[in-house]
Enzyme design. Structure first.
Site, PDB file in Angstrom:
ATOM      1  N   SER A   5       0.888  -1.276   0.082  1.00 51.02           N
ATOM      2  CA  SER A   5      -0.014   0.041   0.122  1.00 51.02           C
ATOM      3  C   SER A   5       0.646   1.259  -0.035  1.00 51.02           C
ATOM      4  CB  SER A   5      -0.961   0.166   1.355  1.00 51.02           C
ATOM      5  OG  SER A   5      -1.376   1.281   1.496  1.00 51.02           O
ATOM      6  N   TYR A  14      -2.718  -1.933   9.745  1.00 46.93           N
ATOM      7  CA  TYR A  14      -2.498  -2.049   8.494  1.00 46.93           C
ATOM      8  C   TYR A  14      -1.311  -1.683   7.744  1.00 46.93           C
ATOM      9  CZ  TYR A  14      -4.218  -1.670   3.466  1.00 46.93           C
ATOM     10  OH  TYR A  14      -4.469  -1.755   2.220  1.00 46.93           O
TER      11      TYR A  14
END
Ligand SMILES: NC(=O)c1ccc[n+]([C@@H]2O[C@H](COP(=O)([O-])OP(=O)(O)OC[C@H]3O[C@@H](n4cnc5c(N)ncnc54)[C@H](O)[C@@H]3O)[C@@H](O)[C@H]2O)c1
Length: 294
Positions: free
Chosen positions: A145, A158
């Site tokens: 990401s 995350y």
């Protein structure tokens, strides 16, 4: 991997969003596709979309967090197609609402790391031994990401899982190169998908409901410094100075063609948005300057 015609790809998290786009883009290049997802019904629909493009496709229900489930996916894929040339470890989840680290429970952390990081390891572990035995080129794409390249407060679990995906992928790229593998890390910025609703997929026994979570706006308001602004669109506060481009939402359909190009070029990285170069430079410079002996 320049020539994609008649290859076989397994894409996890392929029912919707970027996984679906990657699957359809590969199919357009002549690749047969195993659609792997925890969401069985939508996975079947996506497999039908691939077949409508003239390629073979099956949908296999998988929980990537469970090694046994991913091993069963590998067995089924090799049984049906006889080989796997491309493995895309794309399935991922995120917590909502975003929360400060003191509000992250063990269940929260385990769930996010289980899907995002263990899911990638499970894919590599289940597929690579048999892929290594195949002649010719192979390729692996792992989804990280852009949220790991700039600071996104409220996103610690995350970020932990996705940063680990990058480190893991960089090492296996070197390890697998002699066996004719390419490895690409996909860095999505903000893509308009259903990832914000992934709590719906969370197993009952990994939920931690009924806790008070500090509203993210409170957390964001306490942050200092000229680099930070409010942005409700992603997490509430993002290092916008040079990360602004990554929070411009794009349609998932744009991502598949980017990944196809990255596979063809064996690119180590694939950004879906302009790279936050200043943030990366500051990070690298701080690390380089950090060895202080006196
Ligand atoms: N959308 C974004 O802005 C963004 C940004 C950076 C990274 N990502 C990452 O991109 C990847 C794709 O996500 P997306 O944005 O397309 O979201 P999405 O929710 O549309 O797609 C994710 C897919 O993964 C599946 N999935 C979830 N848990 C699973 C499990 N345990 N086993 C198998 N499948 C599972 C879901 O059913 C879904 O089809 C994820 O790894 C996500 O973390 C997304």
């Amino acid at each position: 991997m320049r020539d994609l015609m008649d290859r076989v790809a397994v894409v996890t998290g392929a029912a919707t969003g970027m996984g679906r786009s990657i699957a359809l883009s590969l199919a357009e290049e002549g690749v047969d596709i195993v659609i792997s997802d925890i969401d069985e019904d939508i996975a079947q629909t996506t497999a039908e979309e691939v077949r409508a493009l003239g390629r073979r496709s099956i949908a296999v229900t998988t929980d990537v967090a469970q090694l046994a489930s991913v091993k069963a996916l590998a067995d089924r894929s090799f049984l049906e197609f006889g080989k796997v040339d491309i493995l895309v470890n794309n399935a991922g989840v995120n917590l909502r609402p975003f929360r400060a680290v003191w509000d992250v429970s063990e269940e929260d952390f385990r769930w996010v790391v289980g899907v995002n990081l263990m899911g990638v390891f499970n894919g590599v572990s289940a597929f690579v031994p048999r892929m290594r035995e195949q002649p010719g080129e192979k390729h692996i794409v792992n989804t990280s990401s852009m949220g790991t390249l700039v600071t996104v407060p409220g996103n610690s679990a995350y970020a932990a899982s996705k940063t680990a995906v990058t480190g893991f992928s960089e090492v296996i790229r070197e390890e697998l190169e002699p066996d004719n593998f390419g490895v690409t890390v996909l860095f999505p910025g903000y893509v308009k998908t259903r990832v914000g609703t992934s709590e719906r997929l969370r197993p009952e026994n990994e939920r931690s409901e009924g806790r008070n979570i500090t509203p993210f706006s409170e957390l964001a308001a306490k942050r200092k410094g000229p680099d930070y602004q409010q942005s409700e669109s992603i997490a509430g506060a993002v290092e916008l100075k040079d990360g602004a481009d990554m929070i411009k939402g794009i349609e998932p359909d744009l991502v598949g063609p980017m990944v196809v190009k990255a596979i063809r070029r064996n690119a180590p990285y694939c950004m879906t948005h302009p790279t936050p170069a200043e943030a990366l430079r500051r990070h690298a410079e701080a690390l380089i300057a950090s060895y202080v002996v006196d």
